[in-house]
Design an enzyme around this catalytic site. Structure first.
Site, PDB file in Angstrom:
ATOM      1  N   CYS A 100       0.798  -1.225   0.000  1.00  9.64           N
ATOM      2  CA  CYS A 100       0.000   0.000   0.000  1.00  9.64           C
ATOM      3  C   CYS A 100       0.835   1.282   0.000  1.00  9.64           C
ATOM      4  CB  CYS A 100      -0.923   0.010   1.218  1.00  9.64           C
ATOM      5  SG  CYS A 100      -2.009  -1.426   1.327  1.00  9.64           S
ATOM      6  N   HIS A 161      -2.378   6.218   4.759  1.00  7.39           N
ATOM      7  CA  HIS A 161      -1.206   5.337   4.853  1.00  7.39           C
ATOM      8  C   HIS A 161       0.041   5.942   4.229  1.00  7.39           C
ATOM      9  CE1 HIS A 161       0.043   0.797   5.134  1.00  7.39           C
ATOM     10  NE2 HIS A 161       0.595   1.564   6.075  1.00  7.39           N
TER      11      HIS A 161
END
Length: 564
Positions: A100, A161
């Site tokens: 990610c 993130h």
């Protein structure tokens, strides 16, 4: 490299733009994510009378084999399928990384993660904590920064993130609001099993198991020492015994203070710079994400606006509301995919209800492929990858002070060409170059050379079961000299490696690819490593907290939250 498939059209002015759906292939290798939004301003003026609204929807860990428009006939995704039917479907639209953090850094900037320091040379290839000091560098230019300079309202709803703080708990140097977004609601981190009660730990699980083992060994040694002292079997002073006991206690506290409270430290929701839930309540997070996305559209309907909806679906722990639980034919993962598809439909409906259909570009993608290794016992929790192992649009200018790896895809979307401008694409695993693909435009061939491949477990499985993710270096990979070469135009599943005996231009192709690798490496500059061990470690002084640390818990939602 976006190869156009005639699955709908990118409509010209006077008609609506809808449904640009890219394909993400390999979960374990990396290449550049071609940003649809890096388009030429003068070309856009031909296609559109006004600056279009832009809605980007990004799934988390969704596999190509999980949706109907790419061949799945058992998981129901009618809303995503409709986007592909009415718009454009790309078949070589590749993620920049298999995890990610680096993949999303590339999505935001149009640059390989290694250029921004978001590619790791260690086993930790993604951010581990909200309280780490690494993240997307402030000097990087995101598409949100560029379009905001052109008068766009910019919002991010969902997963980030990309880090939070650098040096102090309130500097918010990596926060979305510091990267071009006017509004943020969502998770600064990512979903984990740790966010749900009664789930096995996911964050650094193998390391945690070692720490528990060492703690038990120390505890047993302390107990034995104290017993021996009391019974007179061991000759040691009480001071020494107590010092050893204190050491054991400090060792336990040093790691349990972080890993023992992951739910509180990482599983939080924020509105702009303020924490609204700590820990977050998974049973209502899907509704909150949807509510915030629709609300942003309603508030900014007079536009122009850019809304980035970064879904928490379909990452583990796959928390699914009762409305969709048990409804699919593929267990909890299928339920979660179908719930996300419903959310996509609700967002598209909100655009239609506000009369914005004719001036809104909708883009749906996944940050990378499905995580095949995600399992709980014999239950598969990850997606399936099938056979495969926004700036100029708003009238802005691409930054000229750095290398931008993304290419202009507007001619492709307008069906003026069949392939994007990408010639070479470089597949990184962390900071290690594993493969290169070359679109040989004069012949139409699509070559791919593998310098390094993972050692799959079990052999031939196409994944590294039992390891969580495939490693990038060490004993977990195989180096190839000469590289494995495939022609993806004839062998898309990479089942038949070529050789000089089977391919007349074998050596010429490898020579050209090797030259491209050298030229590419010559463009790389030394930058601070955002995913270094120091930057990813938990630092209590950087921990976002809605109370007085360490007493961090709150629920600031007003009680008007409803279920799906």
């Amino acid at each position: 490299m976006g190869e156009f498939q005639p699955y709908g059209a990118f409509r010209q002015k006077g008609e609506h733009l809808k449904g640009i759906f890219p394909l993400f292939k390999r979960v374990y290798l990396a290449t550049l994510l071609c940003l649809v939004i890096l388009l030429n301003a003068c070309e856009v003026s031909v296609a559109l009378d006004l600056k279009p609204n832009i809605v980007l929807m990004l799934a988390d860990d969704l596999g190509i084999g999980d949706i109907g428009c790419y061949g799945n006939n058992t998981v129901r995704t009618p809303n995503i399928d409709q986007l592909a039917k009415e718009g454009v479907k790309l078949t070589q639209h590749i993620a920049a990384a298999s995890l990610c953090t680096p993949s999303r850094a590339a999505f935001l900037t149009g640059r390989y993660p290694i250029r921004s320091g978001m590619a790791s040379s260690s086993a930790y290839r993604a951010l581990q904590w909200n309280a780490g000091s690494g993240g997307l560098p402030v000097n990087e230019t995101s598409f949100a920064k560029v379009v905001r300079q052109q008068g766009y309202a910019t919002g991010l709803v969902g997963k980030w993130h990309q880090g939070v703080n650098c040096e102090s708990v309130n500097d918010h140097c990596h926060h979305p609001l510091n990267h071009g977004f006017d509004y943020f609601y969502g998770m600064p981190f990512t979903l984990l099993n740790n966010c749900q009660d009664n789930k096995p730990p996911e964050l650094d699980a193998a390391f945690q198991a070692k720490l528990w083992f060492y703690t038990q060994v120390i505890a047993l040694a302390v107990l034995t020492l104290l017993t021996g002292k009391i019974t007179g079997l061991v000759s040691v002073t009480w001071k020494a015994a107590m010092c050893f006991s204190l050491f054991g206690l400090l060792f336990f506290a040093s790691w349990f203070s972080s890993y023992g409270f992951v739910k509180y430290w990482n599983c939080i929701l924020m509105r702009n710079n303020n924490i609204t839930e700590q820990p977050m309540k998974l049973e209502r997070s899907a509704y909150l994400i949807l509510q915030e996305a629709v609300s942003f559209i309603q508030r900014k309907k007079h536009g122009p606006f850019l809304l980035f909806v970064s879904f928490l679906h379909v990452h583990t722990p796959l928390f699914t509301t009762e409305r969709f639980l048990g409804k699919s034919r593929h267990g909890i993962y299928g339920d979660n995919v179908e719930e996300m598809d419903w959310l996509v439909g609700q967002i598209v409906d909100a655009i239609d209800k506000e009369g914005l259909r004719n001036n809104t570009l909708i883009y749906f993608a996944s940050d990378h492929g499905g995580q095949l290794e995600a399992q709980e016992g014999r239950i598969q929790l990850g997606g399936w990858n099938g056979i495969y192992k926004v700036a100029h649009l708003a009238g802005g200018a691409v930054p000229q002070d750095r290398i931008i790896d993304g290419k202009n895809l507007l001619p492709l979307l307008q069906q003026n060409i069949k392939h994007s401008e990408h010639e070479f694409m470089f597949h990184y695993c962390g900071s290690y170059l594993h493969a290169v693909r070359w679109h040989q435009k004069d012949s139409g061939a699509l070559w791919k050379a593998h310098y390094v491949t993972p050692v799959f477990h079990p052999k031939g499985a196409g994944a590294c079961y039992g390891k969580g993710i495939c490693p990038c270096f060490g004993e977990g990979v195989t180096h190839h000299d000469p590289p494995l070469l495939f022609d993806l135009s004839r062998d898309p599943s990479e089942a038949m490696p070529l050789s000089s005996d089977t391919e007349p231009v074998f050596h010429a192709v490898l020579k050209r690819i090797e030259k491209a690798v050298g030229e590419h490496r010559g463009t790389l500059a030394s930058v601070p490593q955002q995913l270094s061990l120091y930057n990813i470690m938990w630092k209590p002084w950087l921990q976002p907290c809605c109370g007085t640390f360490p007493f961090c818990w709150c629920d600031k939602e007003d009680g008007s939250v409803h279920s799906l």
